[in-house]
Design a protein around this motif. Structure first.
Motif, mmCIF file in Angstrom:
data_model
loop_
_atom_site.group_PDB
_atom_site.id
_atom_site.type_symbol
_atom_site.label_atom_id
_atom_site.label_comp_id
_atom_site.label_asym_id
_atom_site.label_seq_id
_atom_site.Cartn_x
_atom_site.Cartn_y
_atom_site.Cartn_z
ATOM 1 N N UNK A 1 31.202 24.496 33.427
ATOM 2 C CA UNK A 1 32.358 25.298 33.835
ATOM 3 C C UNK A 1 31.952 26.320 34.884
ATOM 4 N N UNK A 2 32.935 26.686 35.690
ATOM 5 C CA UNK A 2 32.761 27.688 36.736
ATOM 6 C C UNK A 2 33.640 28.887 36.416
ATOM 7 N N UNK A 3 33.095 30.082 36.651
ATOM 8 C CA UNK A 3 33.812 31.323 36.380
ATOM 9 C C UNK A 3 34.113 32.007 37.720
ATOM 10 N N UNK A 4 35.385 32.126 38.034
ATOM 11 C CA UNK A 4 35.819 32.697 39.306
ATOM 12 C C UNK A 4 36.417 34.086 39.095
ATOM 13 N N UNK A 5 36.016 35.014 39.942
ATOM 14 C CA UNK A 5 36.688 36.296 40.092
ATOM 15 C C UNK A 5 37.354 36.257 41.463
ATOM 16 N N UNK A 6 38.665 36.449 41.481
ATOM 17 C CA UNK A 6 39.451 36.260 42.692
ATOM 18 C C UNK A 6 40.162 37.552 43.107
ATOM 19 N N UNK A 7 40.316 37.697 44.421
ATOM 20 C CA UNK A 7 41.146 38.764 44.980
ATOM 21 C C UNK A 7 42.069 38.155 46.027
ATOM 22 N N UNK A 8 43.356 38.488 45.986
ATOM 23 C CA UNK A 8 44.259 38.008 47.029
ATOM 24 C C UNK A 8 43.953 38.677 48.366
ATOM 25 N N UNK A 9 44.361 38.076 49.469
ATOM 26 C CA UNK A 9 44.141 38.699 50.782
ATOM 27 C C UNK A 9 44.722 40.107 50.883
ATOM 28 N N UNK A 10 45.776 40.384 50.102
ATOM 29 C CA UNK A 10 46.395 41.712 50.148
ATOM 30 C C UNK A 10 45.483 42.806 49.616
ATOM 31 N N UNK A 11 44.371 42.440 48.968
ATOM 32 C CA UNK A 11 43.394 43.431 48.506
ATOM 33 C C UNK A 11 42.398 43.825 49.598
ATOM 34 N N UNK A 12 42.549 43.279 50.787
ATOM 35 C CA UNK A 12 41.581 43.571 51.855
ATOM 36 C C UNK A 12 41.344 45.073 52.078
ATOM 37 N N UNK A 13 42.353 45.952 52.037
ATOM 38 C CA UNK A 13 42.081 47.375 52.280
ATOM 39 C C UNK A 13 41.134 48.007 51.269
ATOM 40 N N UNK A 14 40.970 47.388 50.107
ATOM 41 C CA UNK A 14 40.157 47.983 49.052
ATOM 42 C C UNK A 14 38.770 47.338 48.943
ATOM 43 N N UNK A 15 38.513 46.337 49.786
ATOM 44 C CA UNK A 15 37.252 45.603 49.722
ATOM 45 C C UNK A 15 36.399 45.961 50.929
ATOM 46 N N UNK A 16 35.217 46.534 50.706
ATOM 47 C CA UNK A 16 34.406 47.006 51.827
ATOM 48 C C UNK A 16 33.732 45.870 52.591
ATOM 49 N N UNK A 17 33.715 46.007 53.896
ATOM 50 C CA UNK A 17 32.967 45.101 54.773
ATOM 51 C C UNK A 17 32.028 45.935 55.621
#
Length: 295
Positions: free
Chosen positions: A171-187
């Protein structure tokens, strides 16, 4: 409504092409599809013993790291794995713990490695997913084979592909974020580097000096440093587990972090995304996020 879901829903059957495009691709929503690959011979045939017999001594590409993190930020670098060429049976010896190693091994080379390196296995799955190919009017750009240790982790990132991820065993365990979370995800931009084995057998990190800096996410969503990245507290991660015989539709531009059970085997299909309004929306969100950081 782009990506605004509270959990990843299940479909009990593969949809029609029109239904899939209308209900899932167009609104950019993930789902787990059951009974979509139940007819694949691979579900019964792909034991490690079978893979050893069919692929055996063939030399394949294996990603090797000291910590299980390939393509991830470490020591202010974007560090890629050592791509080691080795007999597949030697790799299986490590997965089956017949041979011990302090390092972590993962068959995860993309670039359609199923068709390029493991053509003996293609007949046990499918060269494409017919209803997806009809829905999008195209064949997949790549079909990839994944097999590795439980310590191998895929760091948080996004892809410009419509992704159908099929788990054969484990099995694979995924943690997902929608594109709308981009402002909260650091690059951040990072110097690219690669793990290399030194003469003493230990790993060293060697800069790729002729390559441009790589934008990547430094945050670990399983243990986020909210003092350093306080905005992430406003993000809305989804978690799901994809079990053997199930297929995850992972829409384009969704952020994902992936873990797996030991020896998990999977195949995924990458279909190029449409650079339509969804892409323009994401680019706008990305530009606005960067502009706010400057202010």
């Amino acid at each position: 409504e782009l990506g605004l879901v509270e959990s990843v829903p299940y479909l009990d059957r593969p949809p029609s092409p029109l239904e899939f495009y209308r209900e899932w691709v167009s609104p950019n929503k993930p789902c787990i599809i059951q009974n979509a690959i139940s007819h694949w011979p691979a579900l019964k045939k792909w034991t490690l013993t079978y893979l050893r017999e069919v692929v055996g001594p063939k030399v394949v590409s294996v990603a090797v790291t000291p910590n299980g993190y390939a393509d991830a930020v470490l020591q202010d670098r974007f560090v890629m794995p050592e791509e080691r060429r080795m007999p597949f049976m030697d790799f299986l010896d490590i997965v089956e713990k017949k041979v011990t190693s302090p390092n972590v091994f993962y068959v995860q080379k993309q670039c359609s490695n199923l068709t390029e390196e493991f053509p003996e296995l293609v007949c046990d799955v499918q060269p494409d997913i017919p209803w997806m190919s009809e829905a999008l009017g195209k064949k997949p750009d790549a079909v990839n084979f994944w097999l590795g240790e439980s310590a191998a982790v895929t760091s948080l990132h996004k892809d410009h592909y419509e992704n159908l991820y099929c788990v054969i065993s484990g099995e694979k365990h995924f943690l997902l974020h929608p594109p709308s979370d981009r402002p909260f995800i650091p690059y951040e931009l990072y110097q690219p580097a690669t793990y290399r084995v030194s003469e003493g057998g230990s790993f060293e990190i060697v800069d790729e000096k002729t390559v441009d800096k790589v934008p990547w996410i430094p945050l670990d969503p399983l243990n986020p440093n909210l003092e350093q990245y306080p905005g992430y507290a406003q993000a809305k991660p989804l978690q799901c587990t994809v079990k053997a015989g199930e297929m995850l539709y992972l829409p384009s531009l969704w952020f994902h972090h992936v873990q797996q059970s030991h020896g998990c085997i999977a195949v995924n299909y990458w279909y190029d995304m449409e650079y339509d309004l969804k892409y323009s929306y994401y680019q706008l969100l990305d530009c606005l996020t960067n502009a706010v950081k400057v202010l």
